[in-house]
Design a protein around this motif. Structure first.
Motif, PDB file in Angstrom:
ATOM      1  N   ALA A  69      18.658 -27.679  56.869  1.00 51.23           N
ATOM      2  CA  ALA A  69      17.395 -26.953  56.995  1.00 51.23           C
ATOM      3  C   ALA A  69      17.510 -25.559  56.388  1.00 51.23           C
ATOM      4  CB  ALA A  69      16.977 -26.865  58.458  1.00 51.23           C
ATOM      5  N   LYS A  70      18.657 -24.893  56.623  1.00 52.01           N
ATOM      6  CA  LYS A  70      18.871 -23.563  56.042  1.00 52.01           C
ATOM      7  C   LYS A  70      18.908 -23.636  54.523  1.00 52.01           C
ATOM      8  CE  LYS A  70      21.538 -21.744  59.962  1.00 52.01           C
ATOM      9  NZ  LYS A  70      22.868 -21.237  60.392  1.00 52.01           N
ATOM     10  N   TRP A  71      19.611 -24.651  53.994  1.00 57.42           N
ATOM     11  CA  TRP A  71      19.715 -24.818  52.542  1.00 57.42           C
ATOM     12  C   TRP A  71      18.337 -25.044  51.935  1.00 57.42           C
ATOM     13  CZ3 TRP A  71      18.324 -28.512  49.024  1.00 57.42           C
ATOM     14  CH2 TRP A  71      18.876 -28.405  47.747  1.00 57.42           C
ATOM     15  N   ARG A  72      17.553 -25.891  52.585  1.00 57.06           N
ATOM     16  CA  ARG A  72      16.223 -26.176  52.063  1.00 57.06           C
ATOM     17  C   ARG A  72      15.349 -24.927  52.058  1.00 57.06           C
ATOM     18  NH1 ARG A  72      15.195 -32.075  55.029  1.00 57.06           N
ATOM     19  NH2 ARG A  72      16.081 -33.345  53.336  1.00 57.06           N
ATOM     20  N   ALA A  73      15.412 -24.150  53.128  1.00 61.15           N
ATOM     21  CA  ALA A  73      14.618 -22.926  53.203  1.00 61.15           C
ATOM     22  C   ALA A  73      15.039 -21.942  52.123  1.00 61.15           C
ATOM     23  CB  ALA A  73      14.758 -22.298  54.584  1.00 61.15           C
ATOM     24  N   ALA A  74      16.344 -21.850  51.881  1.00 58.19           N
ATOM     25  CA  ALA A  74      16.856 -20.894  50.903  1.00 58.19           C
ATOM     26  C   ALA A  74      16.548 -21.321  49.469  1.00 58.19           C
ATOM     27  CB  ALA A  74      18.365 -20.721  51.080  1.00 58.19           C
TER      28      ALA A  74
ATOM     29  N   PRO B 212      23.724 -31.924  45.853  1.00 57.81           N
ATOM     30  CA  PRO B 212      24.432 -30.865  46.585  1.00 57.81           C
ATOM     31  C   PRO B 212      25.144 -31.405  47.827  1.00 57.81           C
ATOM     32  CG  PRO B 212      22.271 -30.100  45.907  1.00 57.81           C
ATOM     33  CD  PRO B 212      22.323 -31.567  45.564  1.00 57.81           C
ATOM     34  N   GLU B 213      26.387 -30.999  48.004  1.00 61.69           N
ATOM     35  CA  GLU B 213      27.213 -31.523  49.082  1.00 61.69           C
ATOM     36  C   GLU B 213      26.579 -31.341  50.459  1.00 61.69           C
ATOM     37  OE1 GLU B 213      30.045 -33.190  49.199  1.00 61.69           O
ATOM     38  OE2 GLU B 213      30.239 -33.328  47.009  1.00 61.69           O
ATOM     39  N   ILE B 214      25.883 -30.251  50.666  1.00 60.03           N
ATOM     40  CA  ILE B 214      25.320 -29.975  51.984  1.00 60.03           C
ATOM     41  C   ILE B 214      24.360 -31.080  52.418  1.00 60.03           C
ATOM     42  CG2 ILE B 214      23.428 -28.591  51.045  1.00 60.03           C
ATOM     43  CD1 ILE B 214      25.275 -28.075  54.402  1.00 60.03           C
ATOM     44  N   LEU B 215      23.671 -31.708  51.447  1.00 59.30           N
ATOM     45  CA  LEU B 215      22.706 -32.752  51.785  1.00 59.30           C
ATOM     46  C   LEU B 215      23.384 -34.044  52.210  1.00 59.30           C
ATOM     47  CD1 LEU B 215      20.048 -32.224  48.961  1.00 59.30           C
ATOM     48  CD2 LEU B 215      20.064 -31.296  51.283  1.00 59.30           C
ATOM     49  N   LEU B 216      24.676 -34.152  51.933  1.00 57.46           N
ATOM     50  CA  LEU B 216      25.440 -35.348  52.316  1.00 57.46           C
ATOM     51  C   LEU B 216      26.197 -35.137  53.617  1.00 57.46           C
ATOM     52  CD1 LEU B 216      26.996 -36.060  48.786  1.00 57.46           C
ATOM     53  CD2 LEU B 216      24.821 -36.906  49.695  1.00 57.46           C
ATOM     54  N   SER B 217      26.095 -33.937  54.180  1.00 55.89           N
ATOM     55  CA  SER B 217      26.962 -33.570  55.311  1.00 55.89           C
ATOM     56  C   SER B 217      26.501 -34.138  56.646  1.00 55.89           C
ATOM     57  CB  SER B 217      27.023 -32.042  55.421  1.00 55.89           C
ATOM     58  OG  SER B 217      25.764 -31.522  55.826  1.00 55.89           O
ATOM     59  N   GLY B 218      25.206 -34.416  56.785  1.00 54.59           N
ATOM     60  CA  GLY B 218      24.690 -34.857  58.085  1.00 54.59           C
ATOM     61  C   GLY B 218      24.438 -33.715  59.047  1.00 54.59           C
ATOM     62  N   ASN B 219      24.705 -32.481  58.636  1.00 52.50           N
ATOM     63  CA  ASN B 219      24.490 -31.307  59.481  1.00 52.50           C
ATOM     64  C   ASN B 219      23.051 -30.822  59.263  1.00 52.50           C
ATOM     65  OD1 ASN B 219      24.364 -28.684  60.574  1.00 52.50           O
ATOM     66  ND2 ASN B 219      26.571 -28.371  60.273  1.00 52.50           N
ATOM     67  N   HIS B 220      22.176 -31.256  60.166  1.00 54.86           N
ATOM     68  CA  HIS B 220      20.746 -31.004  59.936  1.00 54.86           C
ATOM     69  C   HIS B 220      20.383 -29.522  60.009  1.00 54.86           C
ATOM     70  CE1 HIS B 220      19.903 -35.250  59.784  1.00 54.86           C
ATOM     71  NE2 HIS B 220      20.543 -35.436  60.938  1.00 54.86           N
TER      72      HIS B 220
ATOM     73  N   ASN C 242       3.962 -21.307  49.519  1.00 56.59           N
ATOM     74  CA  ASN C 242       5.326 -21.789  49.367  1.00 56.59           C
ATOM     75  C   ASN C 242       5.358 -23.182  48.745  1.00 56.59           C
ATOM     76  OD1 ASN C 242       6.334 -19.466  50.543  1.00 56.59           O
ATOM     77  ND2 ASN C 242       6.247 -20.317  52.604  1.00 56.59           N
ATOM     78  N   PHE C 243       6.453 -23.441  48.025  1.00 54.64           N
ATOM     79  CA  PHE C 243       6.650 -24.743  47.399  1.00 54.64           C
ATOM     80  C   PHE C 243       7.649 -25.563  48.212  1.00 54.64           C
ATOM     81  CE2 PHE C 243       5.096 -21.994  44.130  1.00 54.64           C
ATOM     82  CZ  PHE C 243       4.348 -22.789  43.290  1.00 54.64           C
ATOM     83  N   GLU C 244       7.583 -26.872  48.018  1.00 63.33           N
ATOM     84  CA  GLU C 244       8.510 -27.758  48.719  1.00 63.33           C
ATOM     85  C   GLU C 244       9.918 -27.615  48.138  1.00 63.33           C
ATOM     86  OE1 GLU C 244       8.546 -32.423  50.236  1.00 63.33           O
ATOM     87  OE2 GLU C 244       7.170 -31.751  48.683  1.00 63.33           O
ATOM     88  N   TYR C 245      10.916 -27.774  49.002  1.00 63.39           N
ATOM     89  CA  TYR C 245      12.314 -27.649  48.598  1.00 63.39           C
ATOM     90  C   TYR C 245      12.732 -28.790  47.661  1.00 63.39           C
ATOM     91  CZ  TYR C 245      12.305 -30.822  52.613  1.00 63.39           C
ATOM     92  OH  TYR C 245      11.993 -31.832  53.490  1.00 63.39           O
ATOM     93  N   PRO C 246      13.845 -28.626  46.891  1.00 66.33           N
ATOM     94  CA  PRO C 246      14.331 -29.693  46.019  1.00 66.33           C
ATOM     95  C   PRO C 246      14.776 -30.907  46.834  1.00 66.33           C
ATOM     96  CG  PRO C 246      15.369 -27.590  45.493  1.00 66.33           C
ATOM     97  CD  PRO C 246      14.653 -27.408  46.784  1.00 66.33           C
ATOM     98  N   GLN C 247      14.550 -32.091  46.274  1.00 65.86           N
ATOM     99  CA  GLN C 247      14.933 -33.318  46.968  1.00 65.86           C
ATOM    100  C   GLN C 247      15.709 -34.238  46.032  1.00 65.86           C
ATOM    101  OE1 GLN C 247      12.118 -34.733  50.152  1.00 65.86           O
ATOM    102  NE2 GLN C 247      10.612 -33.832  48.765  1.00 65.86           N
ATOM    103  N   TYR C 248      16.577 -35.057  46.627  1.00 65.50           N
ATOM    104  CA  TYR C 248      17.432 -35.970  45.866  1.00 65.50           C
ATOM    105  C   TYR C 248      17.501 -37.317  46.579  1.00 65.50           C
ATOM    106  CZ  TYR C 248      19.116 -31.581  43.811  1.00 65.50           C
ATOM    107  OH  TYR C 248      19.201 -30.362  43.192  1.00 65.50           O
ATOM    108  N   THR C 249      17.812 -38.364  45.815  1.00 64.38           N
ATOM    109  CA  THR C 249      18.057 -39.677  46.400  1.00 64.38           C
ATOM    110  C   THR C 249      19.236 -40.322  45.664  1.00 64.38           C
ATOM    111  OG1 THR C 249      17.010 -41.757  47.062  1.00 64.38           O
ATOM    112  CG2 THR C 249      16.427 -40.903  44.886  1.00 64.38           C
ATOM    113  N   ARG C 250      19.598 -41.540  46.002  1.00 66.67           N
ATOM    114  CA  ARG C 250      20.741 -42.218  45.373  1.00 66.67           C
ATOM    115  C   ARG C 250      20.494 -42.433  43.883  1.00 66.67           C
ATOM    116  NH1 ARG C 250      19.928 -44.484  50.366  1.00 66.67           N
ATOM    117  NH2 ARG C 250      21.700 -44.441  51.786  1.00 66.67           N
ATOM    118  N   PRO C 251      21.546 -42.386  43.043  1.00 64.52           N
ATOM    119  CA  PRO C 251      22.971 -42.265  43.391  1.00 64.52           C
ATOM    120  C   PRO C 251      23.383 -40.803  43.606  1.00 64.52           C
ATOM    121  CG  PRO C 251      22.740 -42.499  41.036  1.00 64.52           C
ATOM    122  CD  PRO C 251      21.350 -42.626  41.593  1.00 64.52           C
TER     123      PRO C 251
END
Length: 219
Positions: A205-210, A193-201, A175-184
């Protein structure tokens, strides 16, 4: 963990082993590196380390005498060290083997071949044969750097985060590592992606796995 590297080109390792995580591992006393110049064990006034192959053929082969002498010298300090030969004939190196080496508690003596190859009798010294992939390089130095880096960064205490090594690509099979983002959040119209800004861990986690890739990118 101690590494002794037998090579005709010890100066190639100076910059690499003095940088980044390899330097940090040494600074923290978690790893040490020493190069052994194979030429010092060469034969005769010209310090010969290679010769033509029996039966004919192109190129030169590393002679057995200098390699045996260099390994025996390294074993004076590290008698229980495992001997690794970098060779395209070996199993292809991967993250699983890097983890196994990192947690083995072993020290390692690594032989870097050069020229056309080596006298087959040196295999009696070897515990592991390692290939970096299905391609040929001029010598074993660059594969050794890559292999050592992949091992040392997995030694506990070398990386910063406790789970840094666990969530990387190939840490769980292929398996490969999930996509990652930082500021801005918005860079030239490309938005995080909005889900990464939501604070809903849990949802993150589901988004990263998918979204973790299951095969290498084709570009």
């Amino acid at each position: 963990m101690k590494f002794k590297i037998i090579t005709l080109f010890p100066e190639m390792f100076d910059k690499v082993f003095g940088q980044s995580m390899l330097w940090k591992a040494q600074d923290r006393g978690l790893a040490s590196f020493e190069t052994i110049d194979l030429r010092e064990f060469g034969l005769g006034p010209r310090k010969q380390v290679d010769d033509t192959p029996y039966g004919g053929g192109d190129g030169m082969l590393l002679k057995p005498e200098p390699i045996f002498a260099a390994v025996e010298k390294a074993k004076e300090e590290l008698p229980n060290a495992k001997v690794v030969l970098m060779t395209p004939k070996g199993p292809i190196w991967d993250q699983k083997r890097a983890s196994e080496f990192a947690t083995s508690g072993d020290d390692f003596i690594i032989i870097c071949p050069h020229y056309e190859g080596y006298d087959e009798r040196i295999l009696t010294l070897v515990d592991y044969q390692v290939s970096l992939g299905k391609f040929i390089l001029t010598g074993g130095e660059i594969p050794t750097m890559a292999m050592v880096d992949s091992i040392v960064r997995l030694i506990p205490g070398v990386l910063g985060g406790e789970t840094s090594a666990e969530i990387e690509s190939f840490s769980d099979g292929d398996n490969f590592e999930y996509p990652q983002y930082t500021r801005p959040e918005d860079f030239r119209g490309m938005k995080v992606p909005e889900i990464l800004l939501s604070g809903n861990h849990g949802e993150i986690a589901k988004w990263r796995a998918a979204n973790a890739p299951t095969k290498p990118s084709e570009k």
